[in-house]
Design a protein around this motif. Structure first.
Motif, PDB file in Angstrom:
ATOM      1  N   CYS A   8       0.266   1.608   3.781  1.00 52.98           N
ATOM      2  CA  CYS A   8      -0.946   1.042   3.207  1.00 52.98           C
ATOM      3  C   CYS A   8      -2.242   1.679   4.058  1.00 52.98           C
ATOM      4  CB  CYS A   8      -0.886  -0.535   4.036  1.00 52.98           C
ATOM      5  SG  CYS A   8      -2.370  -1.165   3.448  1.00 52.98           S
ATOM      6  N   CYS A  11      -4.160  -1.111   6.406  1.00 52.72           N
ATOM      7  CA  CYS A  11      -3.808  -1.076   8.067  1.00 52.72           C
ATOM      8  C   CYS A  11      -3.455  -0.075   8.580  1.00 52.72           C
ATOM      9  CB  CYS A  11      -3.003  -2.618   7.877  1.00 52.72           C
ATOM     10  SG  CYS A  11      -1.654  -2.129   7.197  1.00 52.72           S
ATOM     11  N   ARG A  14       1.727  -1.072   7.660  1.00 54.99           N
ATOM     12  CA  ARG A  14       2.677  -1.781   6.901  1.00 54.99           C
ATOM     13  C   ARG A  14       2.729  -1.004   5.741  1.00 54.99           C
ATOM     14  NH1 ARG A  14       0.402  -6.422   8.952  1.00 54.99           N
ATOM     15  NH2 ARG A  14      -1.493  -6.297   7.449  1.00 54.99           N
ATOM     16  N   CYS A  28      -0.618  -2.776   1.180  1.00 50.23           N
ATOM     17  CA  CYS A  28       0.647  -3.476   1.479  1.00 50.23           C
ATOM     18  C   CYS A  28       0.292  -4.986   1.114  1.00 50.23           C
ATOM     19  CB  CYS A  28       0.933  -3.423   3.185  1.00 50.23           C
ATOM     20  SG  CYS A  28      -0.405  -4.392   3.900  1.00 50.23           S
ATOM     21  N   CYS A  31      -2.715  -6.869   2.987  1.00 48.52           N
ATOM     22  CA  CYS A  31      -3.893  -5.976   2.790  1.00 48.52           C
ATOM     23  C   CYS A  31      -4.299  -6.424   1.040  1.00 48.52           C
ATOM     24  CB  CYS A  31      -3.999  -4.792   3.041  1.00 48.52           C
ATOM     25  SG  CYS A  31      -3.949  -4.429   4.689  1.00 48.52           S
TER      26      CYS A  31
HETATM   27 ZN   LIG Z   1      -2.147  -2.969   4.963  1.00 47.60          ZN
END
Ligand SMILES: [Zn+2]
Ligand SMILES: [Zn+2]
Length: 314
Positions: A8, A11, A14, A28, A31
């Motif tokens: 992702c 972040c 993830r 992800c 998010c």
């Molecule tokens: Zn994320």
């Protein structure tokens, strides 16, 4: 993480599950849902859709866009303890279609602890929509498809319900796709001045007309559906048996094809209209296009033809 997974971009931890082509971002699930909530919040702020203590009626049909909107607004409302949400569902009286949607709308309201108000065409207009379609057959007074006339009646029903519960605003789940399709349709129908009236926030026209807001107007439909899916929200997916907007379907396909080749083009159309809207409004004023004092639909008369028809049917 193995080599074939993408991380992702937000972040940076993830695994990404969605690539947003118009921004070039991989997201992800967490998010992604946050981004929808944040984008909606930003749209609300940009167009000043709510006051901190507004009572907001949310039109919830039970379809993916409207249940997603209810969930997102419930999130947004957490930061505004003085604001209040009430869901409104219109029961048009369409056999074999509306019952399931009503149940789904009610379930979502219960889950979110949001009051739910149901109004029906039958109680408001005296007939179910199924009965109206039969009555209007052969009636050349108004040349509207069942789908289009239902839309006008639903709008009226929503306004009546919102007014009854004392709502300050009426939120509908129109997405970026709905808005760009409508822009194109108004051009294709030669009704280009109507574009002036279809704003993210409608003007204060008449004390009986609750101002309408569209918090999803800058979110693609694909993403409202994905939001419902990721959050495990239940929605109705069966299409309405009267849905028959042939030209809108063509507009949808054309826009989707263009968006695939040129990511972001729907935003460009939307923003272009935002820029020239004041000029369209000025022209509309000169041509005497106003709003129907009953339902707020654009009309050159005081009362639009649909409202005249409703009076005539009573
Ligand atoms: Zn994320
Ligand atoms: Zn009207």
């Amino acid at each position: 993480m193995s080599d074939d997974t993408t991380v992702c971009n937000v972040c940076k931890r993830r695994e990404a599950f969605f690539f947003r082509s118009y921004s070039g971002m991989s997201l992800c699930k967490r998010c992604f849902t946050q981004s929808i909530e944040e984008k909606t919040r930003a749209t609300i702020a940009k167009y000043q859709m709510f006051k901190f203590d507004d009572k907001i009626a949310v039109a919830v049909s039970g379809g993916k866009d409207s249940v997603s909107l209810l969930h997102v607004l419930a999130e947004v409302e957490l930061r505004h303890p003085k604001a209040q949400l009430v869901a409104v569902t219109v029961d048009e009286g369409i056999k074999g279609y509306r019952d399931e949607a009503l149940k789904i709308a009610a379930e979502n309201c219960e889950e979110l602890d949001v009051d739910h108000c149901v109004v029906s065409f039958r109680e408001l207009f005296g007939y179910t929509f199924d009965q109206m379609v039969k009555r209007l057959k052969g009636e050349d007074y108004v040349k509207l498809t069942p789908c289009a006339s239902c839309g006008v009646l639903r709008r009226k029903a929503l306004n009546t319900a919102a007014r009854k519960i004392g709502a300050d605003k009426l939120a509908t789940a129109h997405t970026l796709d709905d808005e760009t399709q409508t822009i194109l349709l108004n051009i294709l129908h030669g009704d280009v001045l109507r574009i002036a009236k279809e704003k993210p926030v409608t003007d204060e026209v008449h004390p009986k007309l609750v101002r309408r807001i569209k918090p999803f107007c800058e979110i693609p439909e694909r993403e409202t559906a994905l939001y419902a899916y990721v959050r495990g929200i239940r929605f109705q997916s069966a299409p309405c048996p009267y849905a028959s907007e042939a030209l809108r379907n063509d507009a949808r396909m054309m826009l989707n094809r263009m968006e695939e080749k040129h990511p972001g083009i729907k935003f460009t159309i939307f923003k272009s209209i935002e820029k020239i809207r004041p000029a369209i409004e000025e022209t509309a004023r000169k041509e005497g296009l106003g709003e129907c004092i009953e339902c707020g639909e654009p009309t050159t008369d005081k009362i639009c033809r649909t409202c005249q028809l409703l009076k005539y049917m009573k």
